[in-house]
Design an enzyme around this catalytic site. Structure first.
Site, mmCIF file in Angstrom:
data_model
loop_
_atom_site.group_PDB
_atom_site.id
_atom_site.type_symbol
_atom_site.label_atom_id
_atom_site.label_comp_id
_atom_site.label_asym_id
_atom_site.label_seq_id
_atom_site.Cartn_x
_atom_site.Cartn_y
_atom_site.Cartn_z
ATOM 1 N N HIS A 279 -3.512 -5.587 1.089
ATOM 2 C CA HIS A 279 -2.824 -5.810 2.360
ATOM 3 C C HIS A 279 -2.752 -7.303 2.719
ATOM 4 C CE1 HIS A 279 -2.434 -1.667 4.027
ATOM 5 N NE2 HIS A 279 -3.428 -1.419 3.185
ATOM 6 N N CYS B 123 0.839 -1.206 0.000
ATOM 7 C CA CYS B 123 0.000 0.000 0.000
ATOM 8 C C CYS B 123 0.876 1.260 0.000
ATOM 9 C CB CYS B 123 -0.977 -0.038 1.176
ATOM 10 S SG CYS B 123 -2.361 1.115 0.979
ATOM 11 N N GLU C 263 -0.991 -8.644 5.093
ATOM 12 C CA GLU C 263 -0.932 -8.799 6.550
ATOM 13 C C GLU C 263 -2.331 -8.756 7.175
ATOM 14 O OE1 GLU C 263 -1.242 -4.412 6.137
ATOM 15 O OE2 GLU C 263 -0.304 -6.042 5.005
#
Length: 217
Positions: A192, A85, A194
């Site tokens: 994302h 990002c 994560e």
């Protein structure tokens, strides 16, 4: 093995990335924006957030901080670098991946789960996926629309890593939302991973990005 997590004023996904690295079997270490020598690291992740409040444009101020020289040094040593990002925007700003991530076609912050196609599975980050496998991860950005002038070269060198499958939430050129350099060792992705590292979050597909880094070291 030790993987650095870069921190800027305004980073807000650094702890998530740190946790996911350890979940994948790696050892994480925070690296602040003013450190320029971390050659002892085996890899680096630049997490998401709003470095320096996204003033001027996303990633612009972060791109002139001392830590960038350390990142470039790792690239010269052929060590994996992943930008997520805001981290992807920074990698575009400093020219380590082709193209830019700019203001969404509908200029608003967009946060939603999306389906993604793994276009290139030969990078360390995507090596645990099958080519063209469809995975699920969230996006959260206002400046994630990908553009590059020389799309033909990007395709011929297999530098497209992720593409939106179905809906394109930000107007990206040819649905592109993840690219790499020619070596495949530097990768910039807007979604994302994560935030998709455990089933309780809604998907664990993203964990493979970090397992890929660990396995490549």
């Amino acid at each position: 093995m030790k993987i650095g997590v870069i921190r800027f004023p305004g980073s807000n996904c650094d702890r998530d990335v740190y946790h996911t690295i350890e979940l994948a079997g790696g050892e994480a270490e925070y690296i602040w924006w003013n450190k320029d020598d971390f050659s002892y690291l085996d890899a680096v992740v630049i997490p998401g957030g709003f470095s320096y409040g996204d003033y001027l444009r996303a990633g612009a101020i972060a791109s002139i901080t001392p830590v960038v020289e350390g990142i470039k040094s790792l690239v010269k040593e052929e060590k994996p670098v992943l930008g997520i990002c805001n981290g992807a925007q920074i990698l575009g700003e400093i020219g380590l991946v082709p193209g830019i991530f700019t203001v969404n076609e509908n200029p608003k912050f967009n946060c939603e789960w999306v389906d993604l196609k793994v276009t290139n599975n030969s990078t360390p980050f995507t090596s645990n996926f099958k080519k063209n496998e469809i995975i699920k991860m969230p996006v959260a950005h206002a400046e994630g629309r990908y553009f590059v002038e020389d799309i033909d070269t990007l395709k011929s060198q297999d530098q497209i890593v992720l593409q939106f499958e179905g809906k394109i939430p930000n107007g990206s050129l040819e649905a592109i939302t993840g690219v790499c350099d020619e070596s495949g060792l530097v990768c910039a992705v807007m979604p994302h991973p994560e935030r998709a590292s455990e089933e309780i979050l809604g998907s664990s597909d993203g964990l493979n990005f970090f397992k890929g880094i660990v396995n490549s070291i």
